[in-house]
Design a protein around this motif. Structure first.
Motif, PDB file in Angstrom:
ATOM      1  N   GLU A  52     -18.762  -1.183   7.010  1.00 54.53           N
ATOM      2  CA  GLU A  52     -19.227  -0.674   5.715  1.00 54.53           C
ATOM      3  C   GLU A  52     -18.269   0.375   5.165  1.00 54.53           C
ATOM      4  O   GLU A  52     -17.933   0.356   3.982  1.00 54.53           O
ATOM      5  N   VAL A  53     -17.845   1.291   6.031  1.00 55.35           N
ATOM      6  CA  VAL A  53     -16.927   2.355   5.593  1.00 55.35           C
ATOM      7  C   VAL A  53     -15.600   1.755   5.140  1.00 55.35           C
ATOM      8  O   VAL A  53     -15.058   2.138   4.094  1.00 55.35           O
ATOM      9  N   TYR A  54     -15.080   0.813   5.913  1.00 57.72           N
ATOM     10  CA  TYR A  54     -13.823   0.175   5.535  1.00 57.72           C
ATOM     11  C   TYR A  54     -13.955  -0.568   4.208  1.00 57.72           C
ATOM     12  O   TYR A  54     -13.060  -0.514   3.367  1.00 57.72           O
ATOM     13  N   ALA A  55     -15.054  -1.255   4.002  1.00 59.09           N
ATOM     14  CA  ALA A  55     -15.264  -2.006   2.761  1.00 59.09           C
ATOM     15  C   ALA A  55     -15.355  -1.061   1.564  1.00 59.09           C
ATOM     16  O   ALA A  55     -14.824  -1.359   0.492  1.00 59.09           O
ATOM     17  N   GLN A  56     -15.995   0.087   1.760  1.00 58.77           N
ATOM     18  CA  GLN A  56     -16.096   1.071   0.681  1.00 58.77           C
ATOM     19  C   GLN A  56     -14.733   1.649   0.317  1.00 58.77           C
ATOM     20  O   GLN A  56     -14.505   2.044  -0.819  1.00 58.77           O
ATOM     21  N   ASN A  57     -13.834   1.689   1.287  1.00 55.44           N
ATOM     22  CA  ASN A  57     -12.501   2.251   1.059  1.00 55.44           C
ATOM     23  C   ASN A  57     -11.458   1.169   0.781  1.00 55.44           C
ATOM     24  O   ASN A  57     -10.260   1.397   0.968  1.00 55.44           O
ATOM     25  N   ASP A  58     -11.924  -0.004   0.353  1.00 53.66           N
ATOM     26  CA  ASP A  58     -11.039  -1.122  -0.019  1.00 53.66           C
ATOM     27  C   ASP A  58     -10.102  -1.528   1.101  1.00 53.66           C
ATOM     28  O   ASP A  58      -8.925  -1.826   0.886  1.00 53.66           O
ATOM     29  N   ARG A  59     -10.624  -1.572   2.338  1.00 53.73           N
ATOM     30  CA  ARG A  59      -9.857  -2.055   3.485  1.00 53.73           C
ATOM     31  C   ARG A  59     -10.598  -3.253   4.076  1.00 53.73           C
ATOM     32  O   ARG A  59     -11.098  -3.208   5.190  1.00 53.73           O
ATOM     33  N   GLN A  60     -10.684  -4.311   3.290  1.00 52.54           N
ATOM     34  CA  GLN A  60     -11.462  -5.478   3.682  1.00 52.54           C
ATOM     35  C   GLN A  60     -10.918  -6.141   4.951  1.00 52.54           C
ATOM     36  O   GLN A  60     -11.668  -6.692   5.736  1.00 52.54           O
ATOM     37  N   ASP A  61      -9.606  -6.048   5.169  1.00 57.45           N
ATOM     38  CA  ASP A  61      -9.035  -6.634   6.377  1.00 57.45           C
ATOM     39  C   ASP A  61      -9.594  -5.972   7.636  1.00 57.45           C
ATOM     40  O   ASP A  61      -9.951  -6.650   8.604  1.00 57.45           O
ATOM     41  N   LEU A  62      -9.706  -4.652   7.619  1.00 57.72           N
ATOM     42  CA  LEU A  62     -10.269  -3.937   8.758  1.00 57.72           C
ATOM     43  C   LEU A  62     -11.775  -4.184   8.874  1.00 57.72           C
ATOM     44  O   LEU A  62     -12.307  -4.296   9.982  1.00 57.72           O
ATOM     45  N   ALA A  63     -12.451  -4.277   7.735  1.00 58.67           N
ATOM     46  CA  ALA A  63     -13.889  -4.552   7.743  1.00 58.67           C
ATOM     47  C   ALA A  63     -14.163  -5.922   8.350  1.00 58.67           C
ATOM     48  O   ALA A  63     -15.097  -6.086   9.148  1.00 58.67           O
ATOM     49  N   ASP A  64     -13.347  -6.910   7.980  1.00 61.55           N
ATOM     50  CA  ASP A  64     -13.520  -8.254   8.536  1.00 61.55           C
ATOM     51  C   ASP A  64     -13.312  -8.263  10.047  1.00 61.55           C
ATOM     52  O   ASP A  64     -14.026  -8.954  10.776  1.00 61.55           O
ATOM     53  N   ASN A  65     -12.342  -7.497  10.526  1.00 59.10           N
ATOM     54  CA  ASN A  65     -12.081  -7.405  11.961  1.00 59.10           C
ATOM     55  C   ASN A  65     -13.285  -6.800  12.693  1.00 59.10           C
ATOM     56  O   ASN A  65     -13.692  -7.294  13.745  1.00 59.10           O
ATOM     57  N   GLU A  66     -13.860  -5.739  12.131  1.00 53.30           N
ATOM     58  CA  GLU A  66     -15.024  -5.097  12.746  1.00 53.30           C
ATOM     59  C   GLU A  66     -16.216  -6.053  12.789  1.00 53.30           C
ATOM     60  O   GLU A  66     -16.931  -6.125  13.776  1.00 53.30           O
ATOM     61  N   LEU A  67     -16.419  -6.796  11.708  1.00 51.99           N
ATOM     62  CA  LEU A  67     -17.534  -7.755  11.674  1.00 51.99           C
ATOM     63  C   LEU A  67     -17.321  -8.896  12.661  1.00 51.99           C
ATOM     64  O   LEU A  67     -18.269  -9.383  13.274  1.00 51.99           O
ATOM     65  N   ALA A  68     -16.072  -9.309  12.832  1.00 51.45           N
ATOM     66  CA  ALA A  68     -15.773 -10.361  13.808  1.00 51.45           C
ATOM     67  C   ALA A  68     -16.063  -9.866  15.225  1.00 51.45           C
ATOM     68  O   ALA A  68     -16.614 -10.608  16.046  1.00 51.45           O
ATOM     69  N   GLU A  69     -15.737  -8.607  15.509  1.00 55.16           N
ATOM     70  CA  GLU A  69     -16.048  -8.034  16.816  1.00 55.16           C
ATOM     71  C   GLU A  69     -17.553  -7.959  17.022  1.00 55.16           C
ATOM     72  O   GLU A  69     -18.057  -8.257  18.114  1.00 55.16           O
ATOM     73  N   ALA A  70     -18.291  -7.574  15.989  1.00 56.05           N
ATOM     74  CA  ALA A  70     -19.751  -7.499  16.091  1.00 56.05           C
ATOM     75  C   ALA A  70     -20.347  -8.875  16.382  1.00 56.05           C
ATOM     76  O   ALA A  70     -21.282  -8.997  17.176  1.00 56.05           O
TER      77      ALA A  70
END
Length: 131
Positions: A52-70
């Motif tokens: 969520e934090v990464y997505a809010q800060n326009d870092r969708q690549d990192l957000a996608d990685n975190e969601l894949a780990e989850a």
């Protein structure tokens, strides 16, 4: 490791590290299955919050990685309760505790009955709706 799936390998290594940390916190003990389920749930929650934090800060690549780990970690959790099963569980707990049950005791009993098969936020919402 043999499949060369770096994401899965790194995620599982992180999980093993978190379990070892949980074992050495406070008093040294071997983690029980219940403790391991708590660690997995905590790590999933961390990943979702980070995404969520990464997505809010326009870092969708990192957000996608975190969601894949989850998602990978969710494979190691018990099957989650459906909404109908959750409602039935909460109603049963309230019936067992009797009329006029308060939020705290109901949450405590429902958490124990659910045994890692439901997120605390979903459980809390269901208990509030039932009370």
């Amino acid at each position: 490791m043999k499949a060369k799936d770096k994401l899965r390998t790194n995620t599982l290594r992180m999980l093993l590290s978190a379990i070892q940390t949980a074992e050495t916190e406070g008093t040294k003990h071997e983690a029980s299955d219940e403790d391991i389920l708590k660690v997995i749930a905590r790590e999933i929650k961390k990943r979702k919050e980070s995404a969520e934090v990464y997505a809010q800060n326009d870092r969708q690549d990192l957000a996608d990685n975190e969601l894949a780990e989850a998602e990978i970690l969710q494979d190691y959790q018990p099957q989650q309760l459906t909404d109908d099963e959750l409602d039935a569980l909460v109603k049963q707990v309230i019936a067992d505790l009797g009329e006029g049950a308060q939020m705290g005791p109901v949450m405590q009993a429902a958490t124990k009955a659910a045994a890692g098969r439901v997120d605390g936020k979903r459980l809390s919402t269901a208990v509030r709706a039932a009370l």
